[in-house]
Design a protein around this motif. Structure first.
Motif, PDB file in Angstrom:
ATOM      1  N   GLN A 178      41.107  46.999  40.844  1.00  0.00           N
ATOM      2  CA  GLN A 178      40.799  47.767  39.641  1.00  0.00           C
ATOM      3  C   GLN A 178      40.797  49.267  39.925  1.00  0.00           C
ATOM      4  OE1 GLN A 178      37.104  45.771  38.729  1.00  0.00           O
ATOM      5  NE2 GLN A 178      38.032  44.591  37.074  1.00  0.00           N
TER       6      GLN A 178
ATOM      7  N   ASP B 171      42.665  43.080  33.339  1.00  0.00           N
ATOM      8  CA  ASP B 171      41.355  43.351  32.745  1.00  0.00           C
ATOM      9  C   ASP B 171      41.118  44.844  32.563  1.00  0.00           C
ATOM     10  OD1 ASP B 171      40.834  40.670  32.649  1.00  0.00           O
ATOM     11  OD2 ASP B 171      39.440  40.633  34.334  1.00  0.00           O
TER      12      ASP B 171
ATOM     13  N   SER C  32      44.035  39.762  42.020  1.00  0.00           N
ATOM     14  CA  SER C  32      44.587  41.091  41.740  1.00  0.00           C
ATOM     15  C   SER C  32      45.257  41.125  40.373  1.00  0.00           C
ATOM     16  CB  SER C  32      45.582  41.496  42.833  1.00  0.00           C
ATOM     17  OG  SER C  32      46.748  40.690  42.815  1.00  0.00           O
TER      18      SER C  32
ATOM     19  N   THR D 283      36.550  46.424  41.637  1.00  0.00           N
ATOM     20  CA  THR D 283      37.229  45.833  42.787  1.00  0.00           C
ATOM     21  C   THR D 283      38.291  46.813  43.287  1.00  0.00           C
ATOM     22  OG1 THR D 283      39.022  44.791  41.542  1.00  0.00           O
ATOM     23  CG2 THR D 283      36.948  43.563  41.719  1.00  0.00           C
TER      24      THR D 283
ATOM     25  N   ASP E  12      42.496  41.289  37.705  1.00  0.00           N
ATOM     26  CA  ASP E  12      41.800  42.575  37.701  1.00  0.00           C
ATOM     27  C   ASP E  12      42.643  43.662  37.042  1.00  0.00           C
ATOM     28  OD1 ASP E  12      39.606  41.520  38.936  1.00  0.00           O
ATOM     29  OD2 ASP E  12      40.026  42.339  40.925  1.00  0.00           O
TER      30      ASP E  12
END
Length: 675
Positions: A430, A32, A26, A427, A29
């Motif tokens: 995200q 990112d 997590s 995800t 993500d």
């Protein structure tokens, strides 16, 4: 002694300290998606690296940010220039003929580049070369007094969302879209790890060049180091969790045992050496299986490799092995002394880890209970509520955008990018992170639009902007945090809709008194789980999560806080982070003054009780400066100048987290209290 059980026990202890697979995934993500959003527009690009990007959240986990201009590109030979428009992009050619492995000179063959680059050049061998030392000087000329130089970076100490501080390194560098020829052997070595798709991704994204030369090179002041930071975090991402925990174990081993009680200038080994050892150990396939039962065996493999390197005086860079990273520091008497110390630890066996405060208890548990069985299932290690506390804190702290770019047209570009991202595979972490980014961009856009058209005098434009702003803020209230409802309350107050503002405040109060509400890190775990357990993260965020309110310095939200925002800007801070309940009472006081003076006094009384008596749950320590300030503003508006003076003085006595002292001092001087 059952070494496998001990390994499992240490694995569980490290998962609790370093993070479970779900937590680490997590964190990555969320970072990112933030980077993806920020790098869609403009000439400048940035990339986060360092321990926090990799997924660590230890107290000393660092953040490194690399910045580069897209209109300057580094190539390895002239043939690569055909991929660029040389009239729009400056070509920089690598010349590593006179540099140690891993370093290079950067030559401007066409002598055309940006002014900052041209002013950093020197004449060498009949050509124009970019000097790393001059480039650092030019970049650092604009640093604030709080910044300091650390290698190729400028370093400052940042405050975190969870009120810790850490060093943030910023490096201004150049980028190449091509993989360095000197690192081609790395591609050939990648048979078992990393996977082929990771190798291809790393090679396709090239490398960077940071402004520091080799201490033993012929051109130290002018050379640039080839940086593989992007490749490294992708390698860490490709580790399985046991390998990642092994890397964390090596970092703790370094900090708590090897470098314990040593001053920074006395240390010889650093975290980068630990990372390199883990990379080599995984790639050399020295352990048949990296799993929790083999954690200590994996640690031992890395430790033995480290000792071997110290004995030989050679630490081969993972990408360019010819680059010996011990060359300028670990040699002679220092090398001998370090080897003896490490070998002394080696002779103690795995018991040496008993000297690590972070690891000790996991080993003692097994020693004291030989029949202990350990469950390594991550779902037993952390509760749903505990996971969500960290997740939403991470989302909130990364929900930030460069304030200098908060313009209406750029906000619309952000929204267009989000629209495209929604169609891509994401995800769950995200998705919810993107949802919060969207809410923030809509909120910023709404206030920017309103501020743009307020004084135009064109009624139709003002009406359209007002309608769009209200619609955006209604969307923010629907799918942001519960606390984001206060943005529309601020907008209603700003546009003189006092009763509408009070209506939103009442609705917000109803949501905030729910027993399952998660505010910052505070939550009744049982009630939270009973109310929203098992539901989507998006639902949890909208129904049960509240955070402090961010006000970006370049946007006017309400005029009463403009002096504080301006003070932030003057002191190189860019955000006011206001405790939710402080802003709630302030808005209720401001709005009620125009429609209900009794209610206004009650709101002021509530604010005073909160600021005077709260010990942390509602007003964190680092937000007491702005909280006392807001109380003083409200007291001054109510005509109680003595109370306002006391509150402003209290604000000055707090930790200057928000750097609002300039505004506070001016407010005191403007009180004009008669003797």
């Amino acid at each position: 002694m059952d070494v496998q059980t001990m390994s499992e026990s240490v694995y569980v202890g490290m998962c609790i300290k370093i993070g479970t697979p779900q937590q680490v995934a997590s964190r990555r993500d969320i970072w990112d998606i933030r980077e993806l959003l920020r790098n869609q527009h403009g000439v400048q690009r940035s990339m986060r690296s360092g321990s926090r990007r990799e997924g660590f959240r230890l107290p000393d986990s660092d953040v490194d940010t690399m910045y580069w201009q897209t209109n300057h590109r580094v190539i390895w030979d002239f043939s690569q220039s055909e991929f660029y428009n040389i009239h729009r992009q400056a070509m920089i050619l690598c010349d590593n003929s006179e540099s140690p492995a891993g370093f290079t000179l950067l030559w401007l063959p066409l002598e055309r580049a940006g002014q900052e680059v041209l002013s950093s050049c020197v004449r060498m061998n009949g050509g124009l070369y970019i000097s790393s030392s001059k480039y650092r000087e030019n970049v650092c000329a604009s640093l604030t007094p709080d910044d300091r130089i650390h290698g190729p970076c400028s370093t400052r100490t940042d405050g975190l969302e969870n009120y810790l501080t850490l060093d943030h390194d910023e490096a201004y560098c150049f980028v190449s879209d091509f993989w360095p020829p000197s690192a081609s052997s790395w591609i050939d070595r990648c048979h078992s790890w990393p996977p082929l798709h990771v190798v291809n991704d790393i090679v396709r994204n090239g490398c960077h060049f940071v402004a520091i030369g080799h201490k033993l090179g012929n051109h130290e002041d002018n050379e640039w180091r080839i940086s593989f930071s992007q490749a490294e975090y992708k390698l860490v991402y490709s580790m399985n969790h046991t390998q990642f925990i092994t890397y964390g174990l090596m970092k703790l081993f370094l900090k708590e045992i090897i470098n314990k009680e040593l001053r920074d200038e006395e240390t010889q080994l650093c975290s980068y050496h630990m990372k390199t050892a883990v990379f080599w150990a995984i790639q050399q396939n020295t352990l048949p299986q990296w799993c929790p039962q083999n954690l200590l065996a994996g640690f031992w493999v890395c430790f033995r490799l480290l000792i071997k390197w110290v004995y030989e005086g050679i630490c081969p860079n993972f990408f360019i092995p010819e680059n010996n990273m011990f060359l300028s520091k670990i040699h002679g008497q220092a090398q001998t002394s370090l080897f003896r110390r490490l070998y002394g630890l080696y002779e103690r066996g795995i018991a040496l880890l008993l000297h690590s405060p972070s690891i000790r208890s996991s080993i003692i548990d097994v020693l004291c209970n030989p029949r202990l069985t350990v469950c390594t299932d991550e779902h037993t290690l952390i509760s749903e509520a505990e996971f969500d506390v960290e997740l939403f804190r991470e989302i909130h702290s990364n929900d930030a955008h460069r304030t200098s770019e908060l313009r209406a047209e750029l906000c619309m570009k952000y929204l267009h990018t989000i629209e495209q991202l929604i169609e891509s595979p994401l995800t769950q972490y995200q998705v919810v992170s993107l949802q919060k980014h969207t809410a923030t961009i809509l909120e910023c856009t709404a206030f920017i639009l309103h501020n743009m058209y307020t004084n135009t005098g064109v009624n139709k434009q003002m009406y359209i902007a007002d309608k769009m702003s209200r619609h955006m803020l209604e969307l923010v209230a629907k799918f942001g945090f519960v606390s984001d409802m206060l943005y529309i309350a601020m907008f209603y107050y700003k546009t003189l809709r006092y009763r509408e503002a009070l209506s939103v405040i009442e609705l917000t109060k109803v949501k905030l008194v729910q027993p399952y509400l998660m505010y910052n890190g505070y939550v009744d775990r049982e009630r939270y789980t009973a109310a929203v357990g098992g539901q989507s993260l998006s639902t949890k965020m909208r129904q049960a999560v509240a955070r402090d309110i961010k006000l970006y310095d370049e946007i006017c939200y309400i005029s009463e806080l403009l002096p504080e925002q301006q003070s932030c800007t003057l002191n190189s801070s860019h955000t006011l982070l206001i405790p939710l309940y402080v802003l709630l009472h302030m808005l209720e006081f401001l709005s009620s003054r125009h429609v209900d003076t009794v209610r206004a006094q009650a709101a002021l009384d509530d604010l005073q009780v909160l600021v005077h008596h709260d010990q942390g749950p509602l007003i964190p320590f680092y937000h007491r400066d702005i909280s006392w300030e807001i109380l003083g503003i409200c007291q001054q508006m109510a005509g109680n100048l003595q109370a306002a003076l006391y509150s402003y003085q209290q604000s000055l006595r707090q930790d200057p987290f928000h750097k609002i002292q300039t505004a506070t001092t001016k407010r005191i001087n403007d009180l004009h209290i008669p003797p």
